[in-house]
Design an enzyme around this catalytic site. Sequence first.
Site, short mmCIF file in Angstrom:
data_model
loop_
_atom_site.label_atom_id
_atom_site.label_comp_id
_atom_site.label_asym_id
_atom_site.label_seq_id
_atom_site.Cartn_x
_atom_site.Cartn_y
_atom_site.Cartn_z
N ASP A 252 0.61 -1.12 0.14
CA ASP A 252 0.18 -0.01 0.02
C ASP A 252 0.90 1.17 -0.15
O ASP A 252 2.19 1.31 0.33
CB ASP A 252 -0.91 0.07 1.08
CG ASP A 252 -2.16 0.84 1.14
OD1 ASP A 252 -3.18 0.01 1.02
OD2 ASP A 252 -2.07 2.12 0.88
N ASN B 140 -6.03 -5.89 -5.65
CA ASN B 140 -7.04 -5.28 -5.07
C ASN B 140 -7.04 -3.56 -4.89
O ASN B 140 -7.90 -2.98 -4.80
CB ASN B 140 -7.02 -5.78 -3.59
CG ASN B 140 -7.93 -4.77 -2.54
OD1 ASN B 140 -9.14 -5.15 -2.66
ND2 ASN B 140 -7.34 -4.00 -1.85
N TYR C 268 -13.77 5.34 -13.88
CA TYR C 268 -13.96 4.21 -13.09
C TYR C 268 -14.50 2.90 -14.02
O TYR C 268 -13.83 1.84 -13.88
CB TYR C 268 -14.93 4.37 -11.90
CG TYR C 268 -14.95 3.30 -11.03
CD1 TYR C 268 -13.80 2.99 -10.22
CD2 TYR C 268 -15.86 2.45 -10.84
CE1 TYR C 268 -13.67 2.07 -9.30
CE2 TYR C 268 -15.95 1.46 -9.69
CZ TYR C 268 -14.94 1.26 -8.89
OH TYR C 268 -14.99 0.15 -8.14
N LYS D 209 -12.56 -0.83 -14.89
CA LYS D 209 -13.12 -1.85 -14.40
C LYS D 209 -13.44 -3.18 -15.46
O LYS D 209 -13.58 -4.09 -15.32
CB LYS D 209 -14.39 -1.68 -13.66
CG LYS D 209 -13.58 -0.95 -12.06
CD LYS D 209 -12.59 -1.87 -11.32
CE LYS D 209 -12.13 -0.99 -10.10
NZ LYS D 209 -10.93 -1.89 -9.33
#
Length: 244
Positions: free
Chosen positions: A37, A87, A150, A154
């Site tokens: 992260d 993720n 977005y 995706k």
Amino acid sequence: MARLEGKVAIITGAAQGMGAAHARRFVEEGAKVVLTDLSEEKGSALASELGENSLFIKQNVTSAVDWANVVGKAEEKFGPVNILVNNAGITMAKSILETTEEEYRRIVDINQVSVFLGMKTVIPSMQKAGGGSIVNISSINGIVGGAVGYTDTKFAVRGITKAAAMECSHYGIRVNSVHPGVIATPMVVQEDTKAAVEEFAKHIPLKRVAQPEEVTNLVLYLASDESSYSTGAEFIVDGGITAM
């Protein structure tokens, strides 16, 4: 036996939200987990909580150099990688007319290019391990329309998942995508969006948003050998939204 006993996993965006839920459960199920992260403070704290079977590495997922560092340190600490959970991602809710080129390229880099870089870098490690499972986190907006930027990225995650699954099948590497609906993560339930999320939840067939752990249950299944005949597929966890 624990469902991920002897497995080595990399989970991006693991400092909070769904990524943190995945990391906790993976360690509980016997995996050695590398958490990555940009949030060093939260990521390090979680790794400390999870103990010796976890390692936090600060990572910019859009950087090929950072990806090489993550996979190299994972192998050095735990051995070849068996599982990758892509993720990390960001949201954006602007109209096409309001979105700048810089903003568009940023969301493409974080949500789409990072998935390519992650798979490209980890596949050789999985070959050394004799196979593996890649789980790419998309969204229901990779199935149905939503905001520009977005939605596009995706859908791209859904597409690259299928392409990689075809290419990697003969390596014993499975690649699948997960498509969450509205999940109660810090990104979704922050104060300025909480009321809108609660209102939207009334229109979900199951009448509620999901908890991160409910997505983790699906990710765990795909990461484990239980899903040994699943590859190139989409797995939706949305409370019934896309069935409407």
